[in-house]
Design a protein around this motif. Sequence first.
Motif, mmCIF file in Angstrom:
data_model
loop_
_atom_site.group_PDB
_atom_site.id
_atom_site.type_symbol
_atom_site.label_atom_id
_atom_site.label_comp_id
_atom_site.label_asym_id
_atom_site.label_seq_id
_atom_site.Cartn_x
_atom_site.Cartn_y
_atom_site.Cartn_z
ATOM 1 N N ALA A 293 -43.113 36.157 12.783
ATOM 2 C CA ALA A 293 -41.777 35.651 13.096
ATOM 3 C C ALA A 293 -41.284 36.138 14.447
ATOM 4 O O ALA A 293 -40.419 35.509 15.065
ATOM 5 C CB ALA A 293 -40.795 36.064 11.997
ATOM 6 N N ARG A 328 -51.182 30.329 8.738
ATOM 7 C CA ARG A 328 -49.998 30.112 9.572
ATOM 8 C C ARG A 328 -50.274 30.184 11.077
ATOM 9 O O ARG A 328 -49.402 29.861 11.888
ATOM 10 C CB ARG A 328 -48.932 31.151 9.225
ATOM 11 C CG ARG A 328 -48.266 30.925 7.877
ATOM 12 C CD ARG A 328 -47.389 32.113 7.482
ATOM 13 N NE ARG A 328 -46.425 31.774 6.449
ATOM 14 C CZ ARG A 328 -46.681 31.686 5.162
ATOM 15 N NH1 ARG A 328 -47.911 31.933 4.727
ATOM 16 N NH2 ARG A 328 -45.737 31.365 4.298
ATOM 17 N N TRP A 331 -49.185 27.654 14.009
ATOM 18 C CA TRP A 331 -47.798 27.523 14.442
ATOM 19 C C TRP A 331 -47.272 28.790 15.127
ATOM 20 O O TRP A 331 -46.085 28.869 15.428
ATOM 21 C CB TRP A 331 -46.917 27.169 13.247
ATOM 22 C CG TRP A 331 -47.249 25.828 12.665
ATOM 23 C CD1 TRP A 331 -46.761 24.614 13.057
ATOM 24 C CD2 TRP A 331 -48.148 25.559 11.588
ATOM 25 N NE1 TRP A 331 -47.303 23.609 12.304
ATOM 26 C CE2 TRP A 331 -48.160 24.158 11.377
ATOM 27 C CE3 TRP A 331 -48.956 26.366 10.773
ATOM 28 C CZ2 TRP A 331 -48.939 23.551 10.400
ATOM 29 C CZ3 TRP A 331 -49.734 25.752 9.803
ATOM 30 C CH2 TRP A 331 -49.723 24.366 9.613
ATOM 31 N N CYS A 332 -48.154 29.743 15.355
ATOM 32 C CA CYS A 332 -47.714 31.036 15.878
ATOM 33 C C CYS A 332 -48.376 31.410 17.199
ATOM 34 O O CYS A 332 -48.142 32.507 17.720
ATOM 35 C CB CYS A 332 -47.991 32.133 14.833
ATOM 36 S SG CYS A 332 -47.128 31.864 13.268
ATOM 37 N N ILE A 577 -40.363 26.452 15.860
ATOM 38 C CA ILE A 577 -40.681 26.965 14.525
ATOM 39 C C ILE A 577 -39.581 27.917 14.114
ATOM 40 O O ILE A 577 -39.330 28.944 14.773
ATOM 41 C CB ILE A 577 -42.062 27.655 14.484
ATOM 42 C CG1 ILE A 577 -43.184 26.641 14.738
ATOM 43 C CG2 ILE A 577 -42.281 28.286 13.111
ATOM 44 C CD1 ILE A 577 -43.492 26.397 16.184
ATOM 45 N N HIS A 579 -38.402 30.581 11.573
ATOM 46 C CA HIS A 579 -38.918 31.519 10.578
ATOM 47 C C HIS A 579 -37.759 32.068 9.754
ATOM 48 O O HIS A 579 -36.728 32.501 10.303
ATOM 49 C CB HIS A 579 -39.620 32.696 11.262
ATOM 50 C CG HIS A 579 -40.871 32.344 11.988
ATOM 51 N ND1 HIS A 579 -42.125 32.499 11.429
ATOM 52 C CD2 HIS A 579 -41.074 31.849 13.236
ATOM 53 C CE1 HIS A 579 -43.044 32.119 12.298
ATOM 54 N NE2 HIS A 579 -42.434 31.718 13.409
ATOM 55 N N HIS A 645 -41.527 34.403 3.050
ATOM 56 C CA HIS A 645 -41.588 33.853 4.405
ATOM 57 C C HIS A 645 -41.758 32.354 4.335
ATOM 58 O O HIS A 645 -42.671 31.850 3.677
ATOM 59 C CB HIS A 645 -42.779 34.474 5.153
ATOM 60 C CG HIS A 645 -42.946 33.994 6.564
ATOM 61 N ND1 HIS A 645 -44.178 33.920 7.185
ATOM 62 C CD2 HIS A 645 -42.043 33.569 7.486
ATOM 63 C CE1 HIS A 645 -44.019 33.491 8.430
ATOM 64 N NE2 HIS A 645 -42.738 33.259 8.631
ATOM 65 N N MET A 647 -41.763 29.004 7.081
ATOM 66 C CA MET A 647 -41.654 28.443 8.420
ATOM 67 C C MET A 647 -41.220 26.985 8.296
ATOM 68 O O MET A 647 -41.742 26.243 7.460
ATOM 69 C CB MET A 647 -42.980 28.533 9.170
ATOM 70 C CG MET A 647 -43.480 29.942 9.375
ATOM 71 S SD MET A 647 -44.910 30.050 10.493
ATOM 72 C CE MET A 647 -46.100 29.027 9.648
#
Length: 652
Positions: A293, A328, A331-332, A577, A579, A645, A647
Motif C-alpha cells: 500500500a 497483487r 498493480w504494485c 490503485i 489501497h 487488504h 485494492m
Amino acid sequence: MRFRQVHLDFHTSEAIEGIGSRFSKQQFQEMLQLGHVDSITVFSKCHHGWAYHPTTANEMHPHLSFDLLGAQIEAAHEIGVKTPVYLSAGLDEKLARQHPEWLIRDPHEKLSWSPDFMTPGYHQFCMNTPYLDILAAQVREVVTHYDADGIFLDIVGVRECYCQSCVAEIRKRGSDPRNLEEMRRFWEETYLRYAKVMDDAVHAVKPGLPIFHNGGHVKRGRRDLAKLNTHLELESLPTGGWGYDHFPLSARYAQGLGMNFLGMTGKFHTSWGEFGGYKHPNALKYETALSLANGARISIGDQLHPTGLMDPATYALIGEAYREVEAREEWCRNVTSVADVALLSAEVSGVPGASVQEADSGAVRILLEGNYLFDVVDTETDLTSYQVVILPDVITLDEPLKTKLEAFVAKGGKILATGRSGLSSDGTRFEFDFGAKPLKASAFKPSYFRPDFELPSLSNASFVIYADGQDIELDTNGYKLGNRENSYFNRDLFTFCSHQHTPSNLQDAGPGMVEGPSGIYAAWNLFEDYALKGSLPVKEILHYALDRLLQRKTMSSNLPAQGVTTLQAQPASNRWIHHLLYASPVRRGQNVEVIEDLPILSGIESTIAVPAPVREVYLAPQRTAIPFRQEKGSITYTLPSWSCHQMVVLQF
C-alpha cells in the motif's frame, strides 16, 4: 527489485558444532517454493565474525566443512530466486577480541553495544581503523568469487567515536576532541570514507551491483546518506520495538526519494535472534499488505538453524502472506504516491530529544486515523502538488525553508503549524500570517483549550492539553478558532490539586488556535501530545483544522480509525490503485503489539476526486468490476465485504 524477499539471519556461535550438517539443496528449494520467495539474503559473514564459505580474507566457521554460501546461491538460482549476500560490517566479535583497540569508544572509554568483554554480546568497530581494510577485502572476495545479486552491509552509519585512532586523527588536524562540532564533521567524513571504500570494493568488480548499508533507520532529511545506497531497506519489525506506526512514517518519506525500497518485517513473535517464535499468519498478511500500500517491496526476516535446515513452519507461515503478495504484484509495480498533505518531518529540524520523534509519530497517527492522503517530506521536496504542509511542533524557519514555503503559500497552499513551528529561529515572530503574534512560552503545563466549534464525538468543553504550549495574541488578519485556559496553578509541593493536575480556572487566557491567510496555528505541541496521550479531543481538533484547510480532498472514506488507506498512481497502465487495510493490534506480554484477528468490514464507501473520466472500477486481484457513480469530477463506490487488504483499481 523483487517483491517477496527473505532476510535469512545466520549469526552462529563457534561453540556450536555441526554447522550446515543438515543443509539439503532440495529441502532449501522446497522451503523457498513453499514460502513463495523470490529473493533470499544469505550470509557470507555474521556478527560473530565467521565466514560461511572458504576464505582467505576471513576465517571460515570452525565447525563448517563445506561452502554453505555457494551451495545456497546455487540452490536458489536454480529455481529463479535471487541471492543478495550479507556481511556484518559494524560487528565482528571474533576480531573484536583480537583488536579491542579498533572498537568504538565514548568519551569515557566505554564500548558500544555490549559494555565490556565479561557480558555476552557484540562490540562495534570504528571505521577509522585498520578494520576498514579488512572489511573491504572480505566484501571484495565475495563479489569476486560468488554470483551475488547484491551486497547487504549491516550495523553501519555515522557513529560517535572517541577511540584513540579518532582522537589521534582529530589532533593531527590541529583540532581538539573536546570540540563537538569538529568531531561531528569528522564522524561524517569517516562514514563517507567507509561508504566509498565499500562502493569501490563492490563496483570495481561488478559495476551496478545493488548495495545497501543498514543502520536500522533511514534518517529523514539526509538524502545524501540515503543516496549512498542503490536502494533502501526499511527495517521495521512491529513486534520488535518499532510498532505498527513506524513503517508508514518511514515509507511515506522513502517513496518520495525516487529510489526502489522495501519494508523489512520479521516472522518472529518478537524480533531478531528469536528461535522458535512465530507471529500469527494474519499479522504477516497485514504487514506485507502495508508495504504494498505504501509502494514498497517486502522482506521478511528469518533465522536459519545452525544445522542449515530450513524450518517448514516458518515457510508455511511466510507462504500464506507471500501467496497474496504474488497475486497483487501486477498493480504494485512502478507506482507513485497521490497525496494532498505534506508532513514536513520534525526530524529535519535538527532539534535534539524524543519530542522530535513524538511529533512525527503523532502526526502520522493523526493523518492515518483521519484517512488523509499524505507524504512525509524534507526541505528538498517539491511542494507543488500538495494542498497543505504540516509543520509539527518543533520546526522553526530558517531563510531557505521560509523562501520555499513562501512560494508554496503564494500559489494557494496552506500551512498547519503547531507549538514552536512557524516561528522565526529566535522565536520572536511568526514568519507567516497565521493571524497571531507570539508572546512567550506558556508557564502552565498542562493547560486547556476551549474550541469555538463542536467536535464530532463530544460536546464542547475545556479540553486538557498535556504538552508544552505558547501564549499568543490575535493579530489583525486572525480568526480565532478557540480559547486557551490556564489551570489555577502548576502542580507543585504546596500547590497541587487532586490526583494528576489542577483544573482549568475557566478564564480566557487568549487564543489557542487561530486561522490567518497563510493557514492555521495551534499553540501547543499537539502532535507530541497525541503520540504520548492519544486523546480524542486532540485528534478531532487537528482533523477539524486540516479539513478547514483542504480545499478539496482527493479521497474521503468511512474506513474506521484503525484502518490505513493510500492512493497509488500507476502511470504506465493509466490507472490509480486505492489501497484499504484494516487490522487492530492488541498488546500482549510486555509491550508487544500483536495482530491475530482480521475482522470482515462491510459498507465501506469511498469518494475519489479524479483528474480524468474513469472507464472502469474493479477489485484487485479478484478482477471483479464494482458499480460506481461518477459526477462533478469525482467517483464514489461502496466495497463488497472484505478483510485485511483490498485494492480498488480506477482505470482511466
